[in-house]
Design an enzyme around this catalytic site. Structure first.
Site, mmCIF file in Angstrom:
data_model
loop_
_atom_site.group_PDB
_atom_site.id
_atom_site.type_symbol
_atom_site.label_atom_id
_atom_site.label_comp_id
_atom_site.label_asym_id
_atom_site.label_seq_id
_atom_site.Cartn_x
_atom_site.Cartn_y
_atom_site.Cartn_z
ATOM 1 N N CYS A 86 56.783 -33.860 -0.762
ATOM 2 C CA CYS A 86 58.141 -33.679 -1.296
ATOM 3 C C CYS A 86 59.082 -34.724 -0.678
ATOM 4 O O CYS A 86 58.955 -35.906 -0.974
ATOM 5 C CB CYS A 86 58.621 -32.244 -1.080
ATOM 6 S SG CYS A 86 60.004 -31.804 -2.167
ATOM 7 N N HIS A 170 54.214 -29.093 -3.653
ATOM 8 C CA HIS A 170 53.991 -28.436 -2.357
ATOM 9 C C HIS A 170 52.593 -27.833 -2.241
ATOM 10 O O HIS A 170 52.400 -26.628 -2.454
ATOM 11 C CB HIS A 170 55.051 -27.357 -2.143
ATOM 12 C CG HIS A 170 56.415 -27.899 -1.884
ATOM 13 N ND1 HIS A 170 56.828 -28.318 -0.632
ATOM 14 C CD2 HIS A 170 57.451 -28.141 -2.726
ATOM 15 C CE1 HIS A 170 58.069 -28.777 -0.708
ATOM 16 N NE2 HIS A 170 58.464 -28.677 -1.966
ATOM 17 N N GLU A 172 51.095 -27.342 0.530
ATOM 18 C CA GLU A 172 51.008 -26.637 1.813
ATOM 19 C C GLU A 172 51.298 -25.149 1.721
ATOM 20 O O GLU A 172 51.159 -24.401 2.686
ATOM 21 C CB GLU A 172 51.979 -27.277 2.817
ATOM 22 C CG GLU A 172 53.444 -26.873 2.685
ATOM 23 C CD GLU A 172 54.234 -27.621 1.628
ATOM 24 O OE1 GLU A 172 55.474 -27.609 1.702
ATOM 25 O OE2 GLU A 172 53.613 -28.218 0.720
#
Length: 229
Positions: A86, A170, A172
């Site tokens: 990001c 994202h 993660e």
């Protein structure tokens, strides 16, 4: 083994599933507001991971971003494994000479991304995974980089530049992190209650399949980190 440097920009935007999958010592630093941050030399680390944040990648109110971009440029030049997520991807792109396109288009929530390039790390996500987007800025593709993923709103969703992989979305994310985001005012103040609940419901729908694929993607990056040692 040398540690992986993980740069964060907000308490709620940590490395999520990335840190445990790396299976390596990590050193987490937050230097975004530092005028002259002391960062480890590249000979001291086995890789660099840069996470997300709410600020613009070119915002001069956050002087630490300049040091991050300098480190990223040096890491790519030295063939050090880099993963930018990001804001981290935007910083990586700017470090490589790209332009930031502020307020290019808002993407918040789970939606598909088209994987358009062949990359052994990003390819672990599949051809059209539904991922969490949370941004309104975009970047141009760095000169010499390979475009890896795209959406209609954001043409550059992922790219490869030598040892560096940048992703706008994202990977993660874990369920606990999503719960944290959806209860953090900085993240949701501009979202209506029904939008928040839709993201929560989509998280329950997509994360069970996305998280294992994301772990496989991060493990591909971890292989590069382990090779550097």
């Amino acid at each position: 083994m040398r540690p992986v440097l993980i740069l964060t920009h907000a308490p709620h935007e940590g490395p999520g599933l990335i840190a445990p999958v790396l299976d390596a010592p990590v050193r987490v630093r937050t230097v975004v507001s530092s005028q002259d941050p002391v960062l480890p030399g590249l000979d001291e680390v086995s890789g660099v991971v840069v996470m997300g944040g709410a600020m613009d990648a070119d915002d001069d109110r956050y002087p630490g971003l300049v040091a991050e971009k300098r480190l990223l440029a040096e890491a790519v030049a030295a063939d050090v494994p880099v993963l930018g997520v990001c804001l981290g991807m935007q910083l990586l792109a700017l470090a490589l000479g790209s332009e930031l396109q502020r307020r290019h288009g808002t993407e918040i929530g789970f939606a598909p991304v088209d994987v358009v390039g062949d990359d052994p790390v990003l390819g672990q996500l599949g051809e059209r995974p539904s991922v969490l987007h949370w941004h309104n800025d975009a970047v141009t593709l760095p000169s010499g980089a390979t475009l890896l993923a795209s959406t209609a709103t954001t043409p550059v969703q992922a790219f490869r530049a030598g040892s560096a992989l940048g992703v706008q979305f994202h990977p993660e994310l874990e369920p606990r992190m999503l719960d944290l985001w959806l209860t953090t005012p900085e993240m949701v103040d501009e979202l209506a209650d029904d939008e928040i609940e839709a993201i929560r419901a989509d998280g329950a729908k997509y994360l069970p399949d996305l998280a294992p694929a994301a772990r496989a993607m991060v493990d591909g990056f971890a292989e590069q980190v382990r090779a550097r040692g």
